[in-house]
Scaffold this active site. Structure first.
Site, PDB file in Angstrom:
ATOM      1  N   LYS A   1      -5.395 -14.587   1.101  1.00  0.00           N
ATOM      2  CA  LYS A   1      -4.093 -14.867   0.495  1.00  0.00           C
ATOM      3  C   LYS A   1      -3.543 -16.214   0.995  1.00  0.00           C
ATOM      4  CE  LYS A   1      -2.772  -9.953   0.075  1.00  0.00           C
ATOM      5  NZ  LYS A   1      -1.733  -8.970   0.465  1.00  0.00           N
TER       6      LYS A   1
ATOM      7  N   TYR B   1      -1.376  -7.619  -9.743  1.00  0.00           N
ATOM      8  CA  TYR B   1      -0.621  -6.585  -9.030  1.00  0.00           C
ATOM      9  C   TYR B   1       0.084  -5.616  -9.979  1.00  0.00           C
ATOM     10  CZ  TYR B   1      -1.386  -8.640  -4.401  1.00  0.00           C
ATOM     11  OH  TYR B   1      -1.945  -9.077  -3.216  1.00  0.00           O
TER      12      TYR B   1
ATOM     13  N   ASN C   1      -0.182 -10.258   5.140  1.00  0.00           N
ATOM     14  CA  ASN C   1      -1.321  -9.567   5.746  1.00  0.00           C
ATOM     15  C   ASN C   1      -2.673 -10.202   5.425  1.00  0.00           C
ATOM     16  OD1 ASN C   1      -1.525  -8.668   3.137  1.00  0.00           O
ATOM     17  ND2 ASN C   1      -1.220  -6.494   3.605  1.00  0.00           N
TER      18      ASN C   1
ATOM     19  N   HIS D   1      -6.670  -9.613   0.660  1.00  0.00           N
ATOM     20  CA  HIS D   1      -6.629  -8.558  -0.359  1.00  0.00           C
ATOM     21  C   HIS D   1      -8.053  -8.060  -0.544  1.00  0.00           C
ATOM     22  CE1 HIS D   1      -6.025  -6.486  -4.177  1.00  0.00           C
ATOM     23  NE2 HIS D   1      -7.137  -7.081  -4.586  1.00  0.00           N
TER      24      HIS D   1
ATOM     25  N   GLU E   1     -10.430  -6.776 -11.353  1.00  0.00           N
ATOM     26  CA  GLU E   1     -10.004  -7.976 -10.632  1.00  0.00           C
ATOM     27  C   GLU E   1     -11.043  -9.100 -10.732  1.00  0.00           C
ATOM     28  OE1 GLU E   1      -8.942  -6.421  -6.760  1.00  0.00           O
ATOM     29  OE2 GLU E   1      -7.306  -5.254  -7.626  1.00  0.00           O
TER      30      GLU E   1
END
Ligand code: IDP
Ligand code: MG
Length: 143
Positions: free
Chosen positions: A3, A43, A106, A109, A120
């Site tokens: 990310k 998302y 975080n 992904h 995805e």
């Protein structure tokens, strides 16, 4: 996917190293700024949740490194290697446990099922961008 926080914190190499050393094969990879429409689609399962807008804003705030990882049990193993969503709960030895502090930052992904991986991958790559090849250590990784 690494990310935007992982890219900005110069963690791409460390994360790739974990994936490569595990034995998984990177069959596609790109650094790109995700368009907002693509982020919303990525998302889509979180539409309506209170963190959804922050998530879309964050994932489009800088480039991500997306990749397709191949290997036996790759989806389950990558989720374990990434660690729990909230880094506070992520055990040491995981990417989030070792390299992150907060849920909204975080670092990585990972697709959570075959269905989401298929969805995805199609969202982030054209079929021609996936490369079939053999790693020279495959016979030492698989019995
Ligand atoms: P995952 O990334 O471990 O699959 P998901 O539940 O699918 O976790 O959530 C997607 C992402 O949304 C998380 O990685 C995290 O960045 C963010 N997120 C999830 N829950 C929260 C929350 O309660 N507050 C803020 N951000 C959240
Ligand atoms: Mg998820």
């Amino acid at each position: 996917m690494v990310k935007p926080d992982g890219v900005q914190r110069a963690l791409i190499g460390k994360i790739l190293q974990r994936i490569e050393e595990k034995g998984f094969k990177i069959v596609a990879m790109k650094l790109a700024l995700m368009p907002v429409e693509k982020a919303k689609e990525h998302y889509v399962e979180h539409v309506g949740k209170k963190f959804y807008q922050d998530l879309v804003d964050f994932i489009t705030s800088g480039p991500c490194v997306s990749m397709v990882i191949e290997g036996r049990g790759a989806i389950t193993a990558m989720r374990k290697m990434n660690g729990a969503t909230n880094p506070v709960d992520a055990v040491s030895g995981t990417i989030r446990g070792d390299l992150a502090i907060e849920t909204g930052r975080n670092v990585v992904h990972g697709s959570d099922s075959t269905a989401s991986a298929t969805r995805e991958i199609a969202l982030h790559f054209c079929s021609g961008e996936l490369v079939a090849y053999k790693r020279i250590d495959e016979e030492w990784l698989y019995e």
